[in-house]
Enzyme design. Structure first.
Site, PDB file in Angstrom:
ATOM      1  N   SER A   1     -24.330   5.086   5.946  1.00 48.67           N
ATOM      2  CA  SER A   1     -25.147   4.494   4.892  1.00 48.67           C
ATOM      3  C   SER A   1     -26.172   3.521   5.467  1.00 48.67           C
ATOM      4  CB  SER A   1     -24.256   3.751   3.894  1.00 48.67           C
ATOM      5  OG  SER A   1     -23.276   4.618   3.366  1.00 48.67           O
TER       6      SER A   1
HETATM    7  N1  SAH Z   1     -19.699   4.552   4.389  1.00 45.81           N
HETATM    8  C1  SAH Z   1     -19.816   5.770   5.126  1.00 45.81           C
HETATM    9  C2  SAH Z   1     -20.546   6.798   4.292  1.00 45.81           C
HETATM   10  C3  SAH Z   1     -20.411   8.168   4.807  1.00 45.81           C
HETATM   11  S1  SAH Z   1     -21.196   9.362   3.780  1.00 45.81           S
HETATM   12  C4  SAH Z   1     -20.584   5.489   6.406  1.00 45.81           C
HETATM   13  O1  SAH Z   1     -21.393   4.561   6.397  1.00 45.81           O
HETATM   14  O2  SAH Z   1     -20.398   6.193   7.392  1.00 45.81           O
HETATM   15  C5  SAH Z   1     -19.960   9.678   2.573  1.00 45.81           C
HETATM   16  C6  SAH Z   1     -18.622  10.138   3.066  1.00 45.81           C
HETATM   17  O3  SAH Z   1     -17.834  10.476   1.922  1.00 45.81           O
HETATM   18  C7  SAH Z   1     -18.657  11.380   3.950  1.00 45.81           C
HETATM   19  O4  SAH Z   1     -18.009  11.107   5.156  1.00 45.81           O
HETATM   20  C8  SAH Z   1     -17.900  12.428   3.126  1.00 45.81           C
HETATM   21  O5  SAH Z   1     -17.154  13.332   3.917  1.00 45.81           O
HETATM   22  C9  SAH Z   1     -17.006  11.565   2.252  1.00 45.81           C
HETATM   23  N2  SAH Z   1     -16.538  12.181   1.015  1.00 45.81           N
HETATM   24  C10 SAH Z   1     -17.233  12.942   0.136  1.00 45.81           C
HETATM   25  N3  SAH Z   1     -16.460  13.321  -0.894  1.00 45.81           N
HETATM   26  C11 SAH Z   1     -15.216  12.780  -0.661  1.00 45.81           C
HETATM   27  C12 SAH Z   1     -13.964  12.821  -1.337  1.00 45.81           C
HETATM   28  N4  SAH Z   1     -13.808  13.491  -2.473  1.00 45.81           N
HETATM   29  N5  SAH Z   1     -12.916  12.153  -0.802  1.00 45.81           N
HETATM   30  C13 SAH Z   1     -13.047  11.467   0.368  1.00 45.81           C
HETATM   31  N6  SAH Z   1     -14.207  11.393   1.061  1.00 45.81           N
HETATM   32  C14 SAH Z   1     -15.273  12.047   0.565  1.00 45.81           C
END
Ligand code: SAH
Length: 219
Positions: free
Chosen positions: A69
């Protein structure tokens, strides 16, 4: 800390200071949040090839079609959670590379984080170990179910956008807790802060945002 964590060149303290200055200009007010951004080595959470851009105020690819993010969004979401004075337990959905998790771990007694892509979770876990975060527990699973075993949570922060607010997450929110969550389809998502009050739930919009979609099942 070792020099790898301090960083050299573009990962140096100067580029971190510049990032903090940008966040301040964009309206981030919490000094505690700005200090956490300044002290957390974001370059450790991205691939080495992207390390020189780690302190740019942008999202970056982390593989598996996902992104780390944008620092501004991490700061806004964390600031919104800090409206709660006693952040005992926080649940995060979407660990990704673990950067937002690491920021949360500096404010909550215990952070629980769920990720549906196992390879991302494995790497995030290694980073938490190397950086000595001892108050993070992670789980490979589908965040749509929350993590009922440790509920209730004072704060729940969701890093991927569902179309509507998952009822289960509201159920796992403690009295006076906050759910910070992006809602909507790509291109029209609003970032909401939902508070649990004696009478029910109150909602306020924090911003318009662009998150990856929250998916169902395991990756
Ligand atoms: N805060 C993280 C954001 C990653 S992007 C960072 O800064 O790295 C969002 C993440 O949510 C991804 O890794 C994706 O795999 C995860 N995600 C999407 N749907 C999900 C779900 N239903 N349960 C758990 N994780 C999920």
């Amino acid at each position: 800390m070792t020099s790898r964590f301090q960083g050299i060149g573009m990962t140096s303290q100067r580029s971190r200071d510049r990032l903090v200055g940008q966040l301040r200009e964009m309206g981030v007010q919490s000094e505690r949040v700005l200090a956490a951004i300044k002290n957390t080595p974001r370059h450790i959470f991205v691939d080495e090839a992207l390390a020189s851009r780690a302190y740019d105020n942008t999202a970056l690819p982390i593989g598996h079609n996902q992104t780390i993010s944008q620092p501004y969004i991490v700061a806004r979401m964390t600031e919104a959670l800090l409206e709660i004075e006693d952040l005992d337990k926080v649940l995060e959905i979407g660990t990704g590379c673990g950067y937002q998790t690491a920021i949360l771990a500096q404010f909550a007694r215990q952070v629980y984080s769920i990720e549906r892509v196992e390879a991302l979770l494995t790497k995030a876990r290694q980073r938490f170990y190397a950086l000595k975060y001892r108050n993070i527990k992670v789980k490979y699973g589908d965040g749509n179910s929350g993590w009922p075993e440790n509920a209730l949570y004072n704060g729940i922060l969701v890093s991927a956008a569902p179309i509507t607010v998952p009822e289960v997450l509201l159920e796992q929110l403690a009295p006076n807790g906050r759910l910070i969550i992006p809602i909507g389809r790509s291109g029209e998502q609003e970032l909401l802060s939902i508070a649990r009050t004696d009478e029910g739930f109150t909602k306020k919009r924090l911003d318009w945002v662009s998150f990856v979609p929250m998916l169902g099942g395991m990756g």
